[in-house]
Scaffold this active site. Structure first.
Site: not given
Length: 379
Positions: A39, A111, A145, A243
């Site tokens: 997905k 993750e 990331c 982040e």
């Protein structure tokens, strides 16, 4: 010990690196013997669709790798139906995925985000470190990331390091692919460039200085944000806590190694990091004190390419690992099979219990529970 594939693995991928983080994760799941349903993000679904088409063209059996596109409700249905879930994305969504998988007692790997620190010690090779900082902070417009998200530099080399970084960032070429040779392109997702702009504005409002960049580029068609260097930053600012996921490099001066380690660990994230020093033994020692799933010494991002070793996050950066032997075994249930060797009629611990067995047990407990190595040596 044997490893049994779970059956159908559901992989929910992010919008950044939409091929690698969907098809790349499907390959070890397939190697482990599972079927896979991907997905992809609704923002970038085409890469996974293309990957599945390529797999079928290469001879993968029909329906072993399937792609379902849609929004969050599609991912929710996949969580309900698959035998295992592998999710890459934000912390907020990862919590929801983990919560539902926990309710279903279903295996899951996550993750999630990162706020990856770069520690530059006073004996670092500043030329190499500054080049790595620029690349590690700006590659893919910072939408990585494991990109460099915050930099801590020891005082004696701070000014020289900042000067080198700013000079190199100003040489970075930005634009669309048809503009010729460029290093930094457009951002992918409109809400993400809004977040980048908000982080920079918050930092400036709290006293940070913009040495270069700091604004959207309205002269280019698309979601372009200038490669940006910030100084005079601290942990009260969003750009040093959360982040950013954009082309922004905040650099903070620290007194010494200890302060750098403390600030690097003062984060809810723990995905990746780097340490810079000419003393490799010192680099390894500092790296082991950083609370992160992976740490590079005198390099950035390269750990992702070293597929023999695991990569995964600590703290809110995730659960589980990709790469290494565990990157395949995670897609399997483990089964231990223990086979009797001797075929005796009974075992000493089986019933009925007798005074003789009880005496033997007491002697064994006394021997193994009170320094049996010392007794064997006659000490």
């Amino acid at each position: 010990m044997s490893y049994v594939p779970y059956g159908v693995v559901g992989i929910i991928g992010p919008w950044n690196f939409p091929f690698n983080l969907t098809i790349g994760e499907a390959i070890p799941a397939l190697m482990a013997g599972n079927a896979v349903v991907l997905k992809p993000s609704e923002v970038t679904p085409g890469s996974a669709v293309l990957g599945a088409e390529l797999a079928r063209a290469a001879g993968l059996p029909p329906d072993v790798l399937q792609v379902v596109t849609g929004y969050g409700d599609t991912g929710q249905h996949l969580i309900e139906l698959a035998d295992m879930i592998c999710f890459t994305g934000s912390v907020a969504t990862g919590r929801k995925v983990a919560e539902r998988c926990g309710q279903l007692l279903k295996p899951v790997t996550l993750e999630l985000g990162g706020k990856d620190p770069m520690i530059v010690l006073r004996d670092a090779d500043l030329e190499r470190a500054s080049s790595a900082c620029v690349y590690g902070g700006l590659v893919n417009a910072g939408q990585v990331c494991i990109s460099v998200e915050r930099v801590y530099v020891e005082g004696p080399v701070y000014d020289a390091f900042v000067q080198k970084v700013v000079a190199k960032v100003r040489q970075v070429r930005q634009g669309p692919p048809d503009a010729g040779v460029v290093e930094v392109g457009s951002m992918t997702f409109p809400p993400q460039i809004d977040k980048v702009e908000r982080h920079v504005q918050d930092a400036v409002a709290r006293g940070a200085q913009v040495l270069t960049g700091g604004r959207r580029r309205t002269d280019l068609p698309g979601l372009y944000f200038e490669p940006t260097v910030l100084v005079d930053v601290d942990h009260d600012m969003e750009v040093m806590r959360d982040e950013t996921f954009g082309p922004v490099i905040p650099i903070m001066k620290v007194r010494d190694e200890e302060e750098a380690i403390r600030l690097a660990n003062e984060s809810r994230y723990g995905l990746d990091a780097s340490v810079w020093t000419r003393d490799l033994a010192r680099g390894a020692r500092v790296a082991r004190r950083v609370q992160s799933g992976a740490v590079c010494v005198n390099d950035v991002l390269v750990n992702y390419a070293v597929t023999e070793v695991p990569m995964g996050g600590w703290k809110e950066s995730g659960i589980g690992y990709r790469h290494g032997p565990g990157g395949i075994r995670k897609f399997c249930a483990q089964q231990s099979v223990v086979i009797d060797r001797f075929g005796t009629k009974s075992e000493i611990n089986w019933w009925p219990m007798t005074p003789r067995k009880a005496k033997l047990f007491r002697r064994a407990l006394n021997f193994f529970g009170s320094g049996w190595r010392r007794k064997l040596r006659g000490a």
